[in-house]
Design a protein around this motif. Sequence first.
Motif, PDB file in Angstrom:
ATOM      1  N   GLN A 136     -27.922  -4.656   2.542  1.00 31.40           N
ATOM      2  CA  GLN A 136     -26.797  -4.206   1.992  1.00 31.40           C
ATOM      3  C   GLN A 136     -26.856  -2.504   2.218  1.00 31.40           C
ATOM      4  N   ALA A 137     -25.724  -2.003   2.510  1.00 31.16           N
ATOM      5  CA  ALA A 137     -25.502  -0.424   2.968  1.00 31.16           C
ATOM      6  C   ALA A 137     -26.210   0.419   1.737  1.00 31.16           C
ATOM      7  N   THR A 138     -26.166   0.014   0.782  1.00 29.77           N
ATOM      8  CA  THR A 138     -26.459   0.961  -0.291  1.00 29.77           C
ATOM      9  C   THR A 138     -28.054   1.150  -0.241  1.00 29.77           C
ATOM     10  N   ALA A 139     -28.767  -0.166  -0.354  1.00 32.64           N
ATOM     11  CA  ALA A 139     -30.059  -0.376  -0.092  1.00 32.64           C
ATOM     12  C   ALA A 139     -30.495   0.364   1.094  1.00 32.64           C
ATOM     13  N   LEU A 140     -30.013   0.253   2.272  1.00 32.93           N
ATOM     14  CA  LEU A 140     -30.396   1.008   3.451  1.00 32.93           C
ATOM     15  C   LEU A 140     -30.517   2.454   3.132  1.00 32.93           C
ATOM     16  N   LEU A 141     -29.349   2.762   2.493  1.00 35.05           N
ATOM     17  CA  LEU A 141     -29.061   4.551   2.545  1.00 35.05           C
ATOM     18  C   LEU A 141     -30.304   4.860   1.548  1.00 35.05           C
ATOM     19  N   HIS A 142     -30.639   4.040   0.337  1.00 36.90           N
ATOM     20  CA  HIS A 142     -31.647   4.350  -0.480  1.00 36.90           C
ATOM     21  C   HIS A 142     -33.150   4.569   0.360  1.00 36.90           C
ATOM     22  N   LEU A 143     -33.149   3.405   1.227  1.00 36.80           N
ATOM     23  CA  LEU A 143     -34.591   3.558   1.992  1.00 36.80           C
ATOM     24  C   LEU A 143     -34.707   4.707   2.811  1.00 36.80           C
ATOM     25  N   PHE A 144     -33.686   5.176   3.613  1.00 36.19           N
ATOM     26  CA  PHE A 144     -33.605   6.406   4.371  1.00 36.19           C
ATOM     27  C   PHE A 144     -33.865   7.797   3.552  1.00 36.19           C
ATOM     28  N   GLN A 145     -33.248   7.565   2.356  1.00 41.00           N
ATOM     29  CA  GLN A 145     -33.744   8.769   1.346  1.00 41.00           C
ATOM     30  C   GLN A 145     -35.160   8.886   1.084  1.00 41.00           C
ATOM     31  N   LEU A 146     -35.779   7.587   0.707  1.00 39.74           N
ATOM     32  CA  LEU A 146     -37.133   7.625   0.229  1.00 39.74           C
ATOM     33  C   LEU A 146     -38.142   7.948   1.557  1.00 39.74           C
ATOM     34  N   ALA A 147     -37.706   7.489   2.855  1.00 38.18           N
ATOM     35  CA  ALA A 147     -38.389   7.850   3.982  1.00 38.18           C
ATOM     36  C   ALA A 147     -38.267   9.245   4.705  1.00 38.18           C
ATOM     37  N   SER A 148     -37.380   9.933   4.158  1.00 38.69           N
ATOM     38  CA  SER A 148     -36.817  10.944   4.741  1.00 38.69           C
ATOM     39  C   SER A 148     -38.084  12.191   4.801  1.00 38.69           C
ATOM     40  N   PRO A 149     -38.291  13.097   5.632  1.00 39.83           N
ATOM     41  CA  PRO A 149     -39.147  14.015   5.706  1.00 39.83           C
ATOM     42  C   PRO A 149     -38.611  15.128   4.575  1.00 39.83           C
ATOM     43  N   SER A 150     -37.387  15.063   3.986  1.00 41.65           N
ATOM     44  CA  SER A 150     -36.929  16.101   3.458  1.00 41.65           C
ATOM     45  C   SER A 150     -36.962  15.662   1.921  1.00 41.65           C
ATOM     46  N   LEU A 151     -37.468  14.383   1.685  1.00 38.88           N
ATOM     47  CA  LEU A 151     -37.888  14.098   0.137  1.00 38.88           C
ATOM     48  C   LEU A 151     -38.949  15.161  -0.300  1.00 38.88           C
ATOM     49  N   PRO A 152     -38.448  15.848  -1.445  1.00 38.47           N
ATOM     50  CA  PRO A 152     -39.489  16.985  -2.052  1.00 38.47           C
ATOM     51  C   PRO A 152     -40.573  16.337  -2.531  1.00 38.47           C
ATOM     52  N   ILE A 153     -41.614  15.836  -1.935  1.00 34.00           N
ATOM     53  CA  ILE A 153     -42.777  15.579  -2.497  1.00 34.00           C
ATOM     54  C   ILE A 153     -44.124  16.223  -1.717  1.00 34.00           C
ATOM     55  N   GLY A 154     -43.778  17.253  -0.699  1.00 34.63           N
ATOM     56  CA  GLY A 154     -44.782  17.990  -0.257  1.00 34.63           C
ATOM     57  C   GLY A 154     -45.518  17.336   1.124  1.00 34.63           C
ATOM     58  N   ALA A 155     -45.038  16.191   1.374  1.00 32.31           N
ATOM     59  CA  ALA A 155     -45.827  15.435   2.767  1.00 32.31           C
ATOM     60  C   ALA A 155     -46.144  16.133   3.685  1.00 32.31           C
ATOM     61  N   TYR A 156     -45.324  17.216   4.147  1.00 30.72           N
ATOM     62  CA  TYR A 156     -45.348  18.189   5.044  1.00 30.72           C
ATOM     63  C   TYR A 156     -46.547  19.022   5.437  1.00 30.72           C
ATOM     64  N   SER A 157     -47.013  19.128   4.023  1.00 33.74           N
ATOM     65  CA  SER A 157     -48.496  20.014   3.744  1.00 33.74           C
ATOM     66  C   SER A 157     -49.726  19.491   3.979  1.00 33.74           C
TER      67      SER A 157
END
Length: 226
Positions: A2-23
């Motif tokens: 479903q589109a809603t679940a897909l959008l949620h997945l994009f949000q969780l996988a995004s490099p902009s998710l503010p959890i510090g992965a880039y560091s």
Amino acid sequence: MQATALLHLFQLASPSLPIGAYSYSQGLEAALEKGIVCNEATARAWIVEALHHVVARFEAPVMWRLLHAFAAQDLAAVTTWTERFVAARDTAEFRAETIQMGYSLTKLAIDLKVADDALRTLLEAQPEVPLPTALAYAAVALDVPHEAALLGMLFSWAENQVLVCVKSVPLGQVAGQRLLLSLQPELERAAHTAMQLADDELSNWSPGLSLLSMQHEVQYSRLYRS
């Protein structure tokens, strides 16, 4: 999906998710310092090796089990796999990395009220929350299908490794995208492996990576925290 679940997945996988992965580089910066990774070909070889021998055989299958544990609201299973994952972090940097990002994602998910009280209770019962536990919790809370969540986790890991190479080898942006595109069949194969492994087949045995991580702890010049 479903589109809603897909959008949620994009949000969780995004490099902009503010959890510090880039560091974090997960040992890759030490490999760069040693000259093990020095161009596009060696960058791809490093990522593929780490993907199939470490991530697909331990981190991903642990998350796969955590997804099912949260979906079943099985506190014992959530606790068991959370504790095993934390215990398997064999250097100070690797342990600090997963705990810091897990804490950040946990706080974000709770602040955003993505889950009901029953699901949140499972998470809050854990003394420490590593990243796979927090990701599994958020994915289940947001109704992201398990297989999609697993692929999202693997893609996010690979994208972060590629970004480290783009910035630090350095590689051009086109080379980075070419590298990421070439990894897609590898990510699918890694997901299949993670879903098929039995409990007694899980392993994070990677002494070379562990040594590089320990060397990174005392590396003179570094940009990343692992």
